[in-house]
Enzyme design. Structure first.
Site, PDB file in Angstrom:
ATOM      1  N   GLU A   6       0.331   5.183   0.654  1.00 53.99           N
ATOM      2  CA  GLU A   6      -0.604   6.216   1.082  1.00 53.99           C
ATOM      3  C   GLU A   6      -0.150   7.600   0.624  1.00 53.99           C
ATOM      4  OE1 GLU A   6      -2.407   3.896   4.970  1.00 53.99           O
ATOM      5  OE2 GLU A   6      -1.087   5.624   5.317  1.00 53.99           O
TER       6      GLU A   6
ATOM      7  N   CYS B  22     -10.191  -4.846  -0.207  1.00 56.53           N
ATOM      8  CA  CYS B  22     -11.294  -3.888  -0.119  1.00 56.53           C
ATOM      9  C   CYS B  22     -12.151  -3.978  -1.386  1.00 56.53           C
ATOM     10  CB  CYS B  22     -10.748  -2.475   0.082  1.00 56.53           C
ATOM     11  SG  CYS B  22     -10.080  -1.724  -1.431  1.00 56.53           S
TER      12      CYS B  22
ATOM     13  N   CYS C 249      -3.925   0.649  -2.678  1.00 56.76           N
ATOM     14  CA  CYS C 249      -3.783  -0.596  -1.926  1.00 56.76           C
ATOM     15  C   CYS C 249      -2.682  -1.469  -2.528  1.00 56.76           C
ATOM     16  CB  CYS C 249      -5.086  -1.381  -1.949  1.00 56.76           C
ATOM     17  SG  CYS C 249      -6.489  -0.518  -1.235  1.00 56.76           S
TER      18      CYS C 249
ATOM     19  N   CYS D  76     -10.397  -2.981  -4.669  1.00 50.96           N
ATOM     20  CA  CYS D  76      -9.470  -4.017  -5.142  1.00 50.96           C
ATOM     21  C   CYS D  76     -10.227  -5.217  -5.693  1.00 50.96           C
ATOM     22  CB  CYS D  76      -8.528  -4.440  -4.028  1.00 50.96           C
ATOM     23  SG  CYS D  76      -7.288  -3.174  -3.673  1.00 50.96           S
TER      24      CYS D  76
ATOM     25  N   GLU E  18      -2.828  -4.626  -3.357  1.00 49.54           N
ATOM     26  CA  GLU E  18      -3.320  -5.478  -4.443  1.00 49.54           C
ATOM     27  C   GLU E  18      -3.305  -4.711  -5.766  1.00 49.54           C
ATOM     28  OE1 GLU E  18      -4.663  -4.768  -1.478  1.00 49.54           O
ATOM     29  OE2 GLU E  18      -6.131  -6.301  -0.878  1.00 49.54           O
TER      30      GLU E  18
ATOM     31  N   ASN F 139       0.849  -1.187   0.000  1.00 54.08           N
ATOM     32  CA  ASN F 139       0.000   0.000   0.000  1.00 54.08           C
ATOM     33  C   ASN F 139       0.888   1.241   0.000  1.00 54.08           C
ATOM     34  OD1 ASN F 139       0.564  -1.045   2.630  1.00 54.08           O
ATOM     35  ND2 ASN F 139      -0.993   0.265   3.560  1.00 54.08           N
TER      36      ASN F 139
HETATM   37 ZN   LIG Z   1      -7.874  -2.316  -1.701  1.00 55.60          ZN
END
Ligand SMILES: [Zn+2]
Length: 152
Positions: A55, A98, A64, A101, A66, A53
């Protein structure tokens, strides 16, 4: 009756996939959430692309693990995937992808194996289609559409 896994990657490949996911987690850039996630994506050609990830101070711009892995693979010309491993620091249980993703994974196939790993390298495996039932996919854009609807 025991469920038979067909076309499962060799154990050594899975071990490498899991190792890459854990390793990617250590590269997570997450100064805001402090929630590290690592992912490793296995292509049908046997290559592995990892992601963490990333940010941003502008929170919605965060990406993210993924999706990082998927973007890396696709940008290198790979778009056929057989498995993805995802890990975080969540100790009791597992952390699934999430919604964003899941939709991104759906773009590349519903039969991808998803391995959720905990920090102890224990895993739960799902077929991707179990994680996003009735997914919207590229095939939906090919469907015949009505030329009139109820308010025409
Ligand atoms: Zn995600």
């Amino acid at each position: 009756m025991e469920k038979k896994i067909v076309h499962a990657p060799p154990t050594t490949t899975l071990e490498e996939l899991f190792r890459e996911a854990h390793s990617a987690k250590h590269r997570a850039y997450c100064p805001y959430s402090k929630f590290r996630v690592g992912a490793a994506l296995l292509t049908t050609s046997g290559k592995i692309y990892s992601g963490c990830n990333v940010e941003n101070a502008s929170y919605p711009l965060s990406t993210c693990a993924e999706r990082t892995a998927i973007v890396k693979a696709v940008s290198e010309g790979e778009a056929n995937f057989q498995a993805i491993a995802i890990t975080s620091d969540v100790d009791a249980g597992y952390c699934g992808p999430c919604g964003a993703c899941r939709q991104t994974i759906a773009e590349f196939g519903l039969d991808i194996d998803v391995y959720l790993l905990n920090p102890q390298n224990e895993c739960k495996m799902f077929k991707f289609r179990e994680l996003l039932p009735f997914a919207f996919t590229p095939r939906d854009l090919q469907k015949t559409r009505a030329t009139h609807d109820i308010i025409d």
